[in-house]
Design a protein around this motif. Structure first.
Motif, PDB file in Angstrom:
ATOM      1  N   GLU A  14     -18.320  35.477  -7.984  1.00 36.48           N
ATOM      2  CA  GLU A  14     -18.127  35.507  -6.532  1.00 36.48           C
ATOM      3  C   GLU A  14     -18.863  34.350  -5.857  1.00 36.48           C
ATOM      4  N   PHE A  15     -20.078  34.057  -6.352  1.00 36.85           N
ATOM      5  CA  PHE A  15     -20.839  32.951  -5.775  1.00 36.85           C
ATOM      6  C   PHE A  15     -20.138  31.616  -6.017  1.00 36.85           C
ATOM      7  N   LEU A  70     -12.402  38.034  -0.549  1.00 33.23           N
ATOM      8  CA  LEU A  70     -13.846  38.232  -0.448  1.00 33.23           C
ATOM      9  C   LEU A  70     -14.267  38.700   0.945  1.00 33.23           C
ATOM     10  N   SER A  71     -13.299  39.105   1.772  1.00 36.23           N
ATOM     11  CA  SER A  71     -13.614  39.510   3.148  1.00 36.23           C
ATOM     12  C   SER A  71     -14.644  40.633   3.189  1.00 36.23           C
ATOM     13  N   LYS A  72     -14.587  41.498   2.200  1.00 36.33           N
ATOM     14  CA  LYS A  72     -15.514  42.646   2.183  1.00 36.33           C
ATOM     15  C   LYS A  72     -16.964  42.211   2.012  1.00 36.33           C
ATOM     16  N   HIS A  73     -17.188  40.961   1.580  1.00 38.01           N
ATOM     17  CA  HIS A  73     -18.553  40.476   1.357  1.00 38.01           C
ATOM     18  C   HIS A  73     -19.101  39.658   2.530  1.00 38.01           C
ATOM     19  N   GLU A  74     -18.351  39.574   3.629  1.00 38.71           N
ATOM     20  CA  GLU A  74     -18.743  38.702   4.737  1.00 38.71           C
ATOM     21  C   GLU A  74     -20.167  38.960   5.220  1.00 38.71           C
ATOM     22  N   THR A  75     -20.547  40.227   5.334  1.00 37.46           N
ATOM     23  CA  THR A  75     -21.890  40.568   5.842  1.00 37.46           C
ATOM     24  C   THR A  75     -22.875  40.897   4.718  1.00 37.46           C
ATOM     25  N   ALA A  76     -22.415  40.788   3.462  1.00 37.45           N
ATOM     26  CA  ALA A  76     -23.310  41.064   2.331  1.00 37.45           C
ATOM     27  C   ALA A  76     -24.278  39.915   2.130  1.00 37.45           C
ATOM     28  N   MET A  77     -25.400  40.202   1.496  1.00 37.91           N
ATOM     29  CA  MET A  77     -26.360  39.149   1.172  1.00 37.91           C
ATOM     30  C   MET A  77     -25.834  38.312   0.001  1.00 37.91           C
ATOM     31  N   VAL A  78     -26.034  37.010   0.083  1.00 39.29           N
ATOM     32  CA  VAL A  78     -25.615  36.118  -1.003  1.00 39.29           C
ATOM     33  C   VAL A  78     -26.230  36.570  -2.335  1.00 39.29           C
ATOM     34  N   SER A  79     -27.476  37.047  -2.273  1.00 38.91           N
ATOM     35  CA  SER A  79     -28.189  37.463  -3.482  1.00 38.91           C
ATOM     36  C   SER A  79     -27.512  38.641  -4.195  1.00 38.91           C
ATOM     37  N   SER A  80     -26.630  39.370  -3.488  1.00 35.05           N
ATOM     38  CA  SER A  80     -25.968  40.531  -4.093  1.00 35.05           C
ATOM     39  C   SER A  80     -24.670  40.163  -4.805  1.00 35.05           C
ATOM     40  N   TYR A 116     -14.671  26.958  13.289  1.00 36.84           N
ATOM     41  CA  TYR A 116     -15.248  27.228  11.971  1.00 36.84           C
ATOM     42  C   TYR A 116     -15.332  28.716  11.643  1.00 36.84           C
ATOM     43  N   GLU A 117     -15.580  29.562  12.638  1.00 39.70           N
ATOM     44  CA  GLU A 117     -15.689  30.997  12.345  1.00 39.70           C
ATOM     45  C   GLU A 117     -14.350  31.544  11.850  1.00 39.70           C
ATOM     46  N   ASN A 118     -13.276  31.144  12.526  1.00 40.19           N
ATOM     47  CA  ASN A 118     -11.938  31.572  12.118  1.00 40.19           C
ATOM     48  C   ASN A 118     -11.594  31.022  10.743  1.00 40.19           C
ATOM     49  N   ASN A 119     -11.969  29.761  10.474  1.00 37.96           N
ATOM     50  CA  ASN A 119     -11.681  29.146   9.169  1.00 37.96           C
ATOM     51  C   ASN A 119     -12.424  29.851   8.039  1.00 37.96           C
ATOM     52  N   ILE A 120     -13.666  30.242   8.289  1.00 36.84           N
ATOM     53  CA  ILE A 120     -14.427  30.988   7.277  1.00 36.84           C
ATOM     54  C   ILE A 120     -13.732  32.295   6.949  1.00 36.84           C
ATOM     55  N   ASN A 121     -13.318  33.014   7.975  1.00 41.19           N
ATOM     56  CA  ASN A 121     -12.648  34.305   7.761  1.00 41.19           C
ATOM     57  C   ASN A 121     -11.333  34.139   7.001  1.00 41.19           C
ATOM     58  N   LYS A 122     -10.581  33.088   7.313  1.00 39.27           N
ATOM     59  CA  LYS A 122      -9.315  32.832   6.598  1.00 39.27           C
ATOM     60  C   LYS A 122      -9.566  32.586   5.118  1.00 39.27           C
ATOM     61  N   LYS A 123     -10.568  31.762   4.814  1.00 38.34           N
ATOM     62  CA  LYS A 123     -10.872  31.443   3.416  1.00 38.34           C
ATOM     63  C   LYS A 123     -11.364  32.674   2.661  1.00 38.34           C
ATOM     64  N   LEU A 124     -12.219  33.459   3.282  1.00 34.05           N
ATOM     65  CA  LEU A 124     -12.708  34.685   2.636  1.00 34.05           C
ATOM     66  C   LEU A 124     -11.561  35.636   2.336  1.00 34.05           C
ATOM     67  N   ASN A 125     -10.638  35.745   3.268  1.00 35.59           N
ATOM     68  CA  ASN A 125      -9.483  36.614   3.078  1.00 35.59           C
ATOM     69  C   ASN A 125      -8.597  36.098   1.951  1.00 35.59           C
ATOM     70  N   LEU A 126      -8.408  34.793   1.906  1.00 32.86           N
ATOM     71  CA  LEU A 126      -7.575  34.184   0.867  1.00 32.86           C
ATOM     72  C   LEU A 126      -8.152  34.428  -0.525  1.00 32.86           C
TER      73      LEU A 126
END
Length: 579
Positions: free
Chosen positions: A162-163, A147-157, A134-144
């Protein structure tokens, strides 16, 4: 995977479906289209929770079938303190913790059988979601989705757009048998729309997506379900191939109708002569001849093919009718700034003339709606509205401009309509039947609410229209009608929009939010900018040729030149194959 057969369903005030049938098979990416209020959202609700509805016919769905859902109304919780990665991993982490807790309990429990059942159920759920990776799948989807730059950002931001993409990714990661999305494109900016396209096209599972977005329709789907006038048509293939099929059918039907009309008129003339003769002569043979001719006429009129999918009534959207006037300045914005938790816009300056049609564009969450609202309120020193200017506002938050608890007739009586018939005639132009007058506005679809807002705007004398996402939730026919209305309007328009077609077809120029300021660019430059991001040169050239041929076909049909229309449709088919 899903099969509906002769499905019929009605609300007390409205019949939605009449003996509709369709199938949805594994791996299909299906676009669900149809005019506003035709019942698309209700049908997807029925698929998700069939036991809630009393319908005729059958709807077959495997009871173990897992369905994921992305709502058009997904709201960002600004108070939630969780990172984007952890938010998407929530269900995986919950199952991991559950499995660990069961294993711990097994060490001391005597009821091992019960715990083994629970353990296996949790493990099966984890495996069904692809939990091991699942961790690898999350990263793949974010990259696609870029949105990779938001991986460690707070959802509230995150911005609203984007949400929405994060919601789509989260549902995809859960790996259900079917994902239903209800207008996931609503309010997405150009970059986010492209990210949504990438997510849809990369998904291996089955998708059923309600959308009116012309860009997504042309790029994402291999099946079309079209709900119209209580009937449903399914088409296996691309949306552009479906449109070609409808156009070719329209040519055939119109040619047949023209021939039938001539024959019907000829038979009516014969029947009139026979009726006249029958008044003077009482022979049985004359009565039989009249009866036979009447039967022929009945058959001809019955043969007129009902075409709910080709002859779709486009709403007659009309904006305030204004007299011709000299060009003046209607709006001046000087050194305007806007901020909430952070600065959105600063030192913004621009002005608009009395006939300017302007699109205000930029990424989600950059202050476009805030600027539009401040112009409408006209209480900020940095905003000057002309003395002779009357404004009207269309809000993307529809409850601001419409009373959700009002009936439709209440809403129009409140703004000065005097009679029931007057309201009925006015809203009929916008595609509403008489039955809607007594319905509560809160029960209408998003597209119907936007059409009601436009119907209210049309009776004002406003010469400056502020439109916040006016095409959101509108079906393609209503979008085209709105584009035509804006083009014909003699006043000024400032609209926030992320719809490329609407901007390219309506705007004189674009105001683009960039680095907390606004830059004016020409439509030509805007088109080149969008083309560079999303299209290749050949695609644009073919699309331009395609639009030209479609215009020629419509012209030929108006003149009943069916041979020319058929020849042009073959040319159109060749162009579509190139796409």
């Amino acid at each position: 995977m899903i099969k509906a057969d002769n499905l019929s369903f009605s609300f007390p005030e409205k019949e939605l479906y009449k003996n509709i049938s369709f199938t949805l098979e594994e791996g299909q990416h299906c676009a669900f289209i149809g005019t506003s209020g035709s019942g698309k959202t209700t049908l997807t609700d029925m698929i998700m929770e069939p036991d809630r509805y009393m319908f005729d016919g059958t709807l077959k769905i495997d009871p173990d079938y897992r369905i994921g859902y992305v709502s058009q109304f997904s709201q960002l919780d600004k108070t939630r303190e969780i990172t984007v990665f952890d938010y998407m991993a929530e269900e995986f982490i919950r199952l991991q913790n559950e499995i660990t807790a069961i294993c711990t309990e097994m060490e001391t429990s005597e009821d091992i059988e019960t715990l083994l059942v629970k353990y296996q159920a949790a493990l099966d759920a984890f495996d069904a979601m692809g939990g091991d990776d699942y961790e690898n799948n999350i990263n793949k989807k974010l990259n696609l989705a870029d949105l990779s730059k938001h991986e460690t950002a707070m959802v509230s931001s995150l911005s609203g757009g984007e949400f929405k993409l994060i919601q789509v990714i989260k549902v995809m990661l859960s790996n259900p048998h079917l994902i239903i999305m209800d207008e996931p494109d609503a309010f997405l900016d150009f970059e986010n729309i492209n990210s949504l396209k990438n997510l849809i096209n990369s998904h291996k599972g089955t998708l059923l997506i309600i959308t009116h977005n012309r860009y997504l329709l042309d790029h994402c789907f291999d099946k079309i379900l079209h709900l119209e006038n209580k009937e449903l048509q399914e088409f296996d293939g691309r949306f552009m191939d479906y449109k070609l099929s409808l156009l070719q059918t329209k040519i055939e039907l119109q040619e047949l109708a023209a021939a039938d009309t001539a024959e019907i008129e000829r038979n009516k003339a014969i029947i009139n002569k026979l009726r006249l003769a029958a008044t003077f002569h009482t022979e049985a043979s004359r009565g039989k001849s009249l009866h036979a001719r009447e039967k022929v006429l009945e058959r001809l009129e019955a043969r007129r093919i009902k075409a709910p999918f080709v002859v779709i009534r486009q709403p007659e959207i009309v904006l305030p009718d204004l007299p011709e006037s000299e060009e003046t300045t209607v709006l001046k914005v000087h050194d305007y700034s806007a901020a909430f938790d952070e600065v959105l816009l600063e030192h913004v300056s621009f002005e608009m003339k009395s006939t300017d049609k302007v699109a205000l564009i930029g990424p989600n969450g950059t202050g476009k709606t805030t600027l539009l609202r401040d112009i409408y309120k006209n209480k900020t020193q940095s905003i000057q509205v002309g003395d002779q200017v009357k404004m009207a506002f269309l809000s993307q938050i529809q409850g601001e401009m419409l009373g959700e608890d009002h009936t439709v007739q209440d809403e129009f009586f409140e703004i000065g309509f005097n009679t029931y018939d007057e309201i009925k005639a006015h809203i009929a132009k916008y595609g509403f039947g008489e039955e809607v007058l007594t319905q509560k506005i809160g029960n209408l679809s998003g597209g119907e609410k936007n059409l009601l807002q436009l119907a209210k705007v049309s009776v004002t004398k406003a010469n400056l229209l502020l439109l916040d996402e006016p095409t959101s939730h509108l079906d393609t026919y209503s979008q085209l009608a709105l584009e035509e209305a804006i083009d014909n309007y003699k006043g000024a328009v400032l609209m926030v929009s992320h719809d490329f077609n609407t901007i390219a077809n309506c705007a004189d120029y674009v105001l683009m939010v960039e680095d907390k300021n606004i830059r004016k660019i020409s439509i030509r430059k805007f088109r080149k900018m969008i083309y560079a991001s999303h299209f290749n040169k050949d695609y644009i050239e073919i699309q331009d040729k395609k639009k030209s041929v479609e215009t020629k076909i419509e012209s030929a049909l108006k003149k009943n030149d069916f041979e020319l229309a058929k020849g042009l449709s073959e040319e159109l088919e060749r162009l579509i194959k190139l796409l």
